[in-house]
Structure formats: C-alpha cells, structure tokens
Scaffold this active site. Structure first.
Site, PDB file in Angstrom:
ATOM      1  N   GLY A 124      82.157  41.274  33.666  1.00  9.52           N
ATOM      2  CA  GLY A 124      83.387  40.915  34.772  1.00  9.52           C
ATOM      3  C   GLY A 124      82.953  40.733  36.231  1.00  9.52           C
ATOM      4  N   SER A 125      81.778  39.981  36.208  1.00  9.47           N
ATOM      5  CA  SER A 125      81.437  39.746  37.700  1.00  9.47           C
ATOM      6  C   SER A 125      82.272  38.660  38.197  1.00  9.47           C
ATOM      7  CB  SER A 125      80.102  39.512  37.717  1.00  9.47           C
ATOM      8  OG  SER A 125      79.611  38.200  36.942  1.00  9.47           O
ATOM      9  N   ARG A 147      92.375  37.003  11.732  1.00 11.43           N
ATOM     10  CA  ARG A 147      92.216  36.460  13.153  1.00 11.43           C
ATOM     11  C   ARG A 147      93.803  35.937  13.770  1.00 11.43           C
ATOM     12  NH1 ARG A 147      89.171  30.968  15.189  1.00 11.43           N
ATOM     13  NH2 ARG A 147      90.436  30.919  17.283  1.00 11.43           N
ATOM     14  N   GLU A 183      78.888  30.452  40.464  1.00 13.75           N
ATOM     15  CA  GLU A 183      79.946  30.744  39.634  1.00 13.75           C
ATOM     16  C   GLU A 183      81.085  31.378  40.355  1.00 13.75           C
ATOM     17  OE1 GLU A 183      79.673  32.331  35.647  1.00 13.75           O
ATOM     18  OE2 GLU A 183      77.655  31.272  35.361  1.00 13.75           O
ATOM     19  N   ASN A 237      88.624  28.110  32.148  1.00 10.53           N
ATOM     20  CA  ASN A 237      87.557  29.072  31.616  1.00 10.53           C
ATOM     21  C   ASN A 237      86.678  28.349  32.527  1.00 10.53           C
ATOM     22  OD1 ASN A 237      85.836  30.567  29.639  1.00 10.53           O
ATOM     23  ND2 ASN A 237      85.081  28.557  29.118  1.00 10.53           N
ATOM     24  N   LEU A 260      90.256  30.984  21.723  1.00 13.90           N
ATOM     25  CA  LEU A 260      91.823  31.250  21.662  1.00 13.90           C
ATOM     26  C   LEU A 260      92.381  30.647  20.609  1.00 13.90           C
ATOM     27  CD1 LEU A 260      92.805  31.174  25.582  1.00 13.90           C
ATOM     28  CD2 LEU A 260      92.160  32.945  23.958  1.00 13.90           C
ATOM     29  N   HIS A 306      82.039  27.765  32.310  1.00 10.13           N
ATOM     30  CA  HIS A 306      81.130  27.706  31.242  1.00 10.13           C
ATOM     31  C   HIS A 306      79.921  27.743  32.249  1.00 10.13           C
ATOM     32  CE1 HIS A 306      78.927  26.870  27.665  1.00 10.13           C
ATOM     33  NE2 HIS A 306      78.431  25.984  28.182  1.00 10.13           N
ATOM     34  N   ASP A 317      84.930  24.511  24.932  1.00  9.59           N
ATOM     35  CA  ASP A 317      84.234  24.009  26.206  1.00  9.59           C
ATOM     36  C   ASP A 317      84.481  22.500  26.106  1.00  9.59           C
ATOM     37  OD1 ASP A 317      83.106  26.642  26.430  1.00  9.59           O
ATOM     38  OD2 ASP A 317      81.228  26.174  25.533  1.00  9.59           O
ATOM     39  N   MET A 365      84.566  36.165  25.082  1.00  9.19           N
ATOM     40  CA  MET A 365      83.702  35.545  23.959  1.00  9.19           C
ATOM     41  C   MET A 365      84.512  35.427  22.875  1.00  9.19           C
ATOM     42  SD  MET A 365      81.156  35.201  26.003  1.00  9.19           S
ATOM     43  CE  MET A 365      79.732  34.463  24.819  1.00  9.19           C
TER      44      MET A 365
END
Length: 224
Positions: free
Chosen positions: A13-14, A66, A175, A108, A94, A110, A146, A91
């Site tokens: 969670g950085s 799922r 990031e 998101n 969705l 990447h 992605d 990870m």
C-alpha cells in the site's frame, strides 16, 4: 464537495500512503470512504487504519466462485459511498459488472510504460528485454488488463546493470508522485476520455520541480 474514493489493495500500500498524504496535505480534494483488500495480511490495511479509514477484507476463498466474489466487492464499494475507485496494487482483475458500475471512474497504476510489458513481473520483463527506458503508467480501467486510456506516464533510465529490484525502486519514487496527481485531476473533474486518449483540462497551477533524468507527461503540478 470532496470526491468519495474507495481504494483496493493487495499488498504494502505504498501508493495508497502517497495518496493519503496528499489528501491530508490538502492537495487532493477527496476523502477515502474505504480501503478494501482480498488479502487479510495486506499492509495497506494497516496504513489505512492508522489514518482512521474504514477497512474490510474480502477473501476470494470465502465465495463459491469469482462471480460471487466480484458481486460482494462491488456491493462493499457501493456501501462505502464511493463515487470512484483507485487500484493500488490490487492483484485481481475486476469483473465486468464492477467496471460497468464505475465506468471511467476507476484508476490503476502499472509499473511500466504501457502498452509495453503489461501483466505481472513488469520490472523483470523490462530488464529481460534490455530496455534503456522504463517507467510507470496511470490509466483508466476497462475490461482488458492494463489497457484503458492513459492519464499520465513517467519515464526513467533503465541502467545496464539494473535488476528488477533496482529498476523497480527507481520507478516507485515517481509512482508516488504521478498517482496522487492523477487522483487529484480525477477529483477535480479535469479528466475527460476521448477514445484512446485522456484529455486534461488546463489549469494555471504552477508546475512541480522535477529531478533529472526523468520525463513525466502531462507535467506534474506543484505539490506532487
């Protein structure tokens, strides 16, 4: 009115922390309604709890399939009151119903310059390929992995002796700047999707100082 956001995490969670810090500094006009994880030991949950943000774990193993997990995740985000969703090292892909419910409101990040090196092991893929430049991409989420329209990208040198760890550390520094910036633009209503492109509404905000060598586009604004 501040934008209510839910954040999904699977690990340390950085990037979540970077977003929390900018919200608390008044740089992002948003509030975090929930931090949700598919892993009970995700350190992102600890980070959220320290700031008084509600947390919840939804373990995929606790659902029959799922589709049931995806439905529960969507219900939890809706129950939090979130109007947009940020994936910060989540990870899992969705489900289509989730994406439809929050279309053009899911971000998101990447750790590669998309469309290069999508999926897992992005740093390792870049090193194995021998690239001279690598970086990170913030993008909207669609049904493909992605793949959604790009909001902002940051590029850094990939050095001849880099391994995945050293390259990843160089990218992570940026990031922590570009993801909060993208969230701030989303919260301010400055992002508009135009086909494959994301249009950023202009602003008179001063630009941030940038270390060299790196390239970020659109440029970071002061405070990021």
């Amino acid at each position: 009115m501040s934008l209510p956001l839910a954040v999904l995490v699977s690990g340390s969670g950085s990037n979540l922390q970077a977003i929390i810090d900018r919200i608390e500094a008044g740089r992002i006009d948003a509030r975090l309604t929930a931090v949700l994880s598919d892993k009970a030991d995700a350190h992102g949950l600890v980070r959220a709890a320290k700031h008084g943000i509600p947390t919840r774990v939804l373990s995929p193993g606790g659902y029959p399939d799922r589709a049931a997990f995806d439905a529960a995740l969507l219900a939890a985000v809706r129950e939090s009151g979130a109007q947009a969703v940020v994936l910060a090292g989540f990870m899992r892909l969705l489900g289509k119903d989730f994406i439809a419910a929050y279309r053009d409101r899911i971000l998101n990040i990447h750790p590669a310059l998309l469309p290069s090196f999508p999926g897992l092991r992005a740093h390792g893929q870049a090193v194995d390929y021998g690239v001279a430049i690598s970086g990170a991409t913030v993008h909207f989420v669609d049904e493909k992995m992605d793949n959604g329209p790009i909001v902002i990208q940051a590029a850094v040198p990939a050095l001849p002796d880099d391994d995945a760890k050293s390259l990843g550390a160089r990218i992570l520094t940026l990031e922590h700047r570009i993801y909060p910036q993208a969230v701030a633009w989303l919260a301010a209503g400055r992002l508009a999707i135009d086909g494959r492109r994301t249009r950023l509404a202009p602003s008179d905000a001063p630009l941030a100082a940038m270390p060299s060598p790196c390239l970020v586009n659109p440029p970071l604004e002061e405070g990021f």
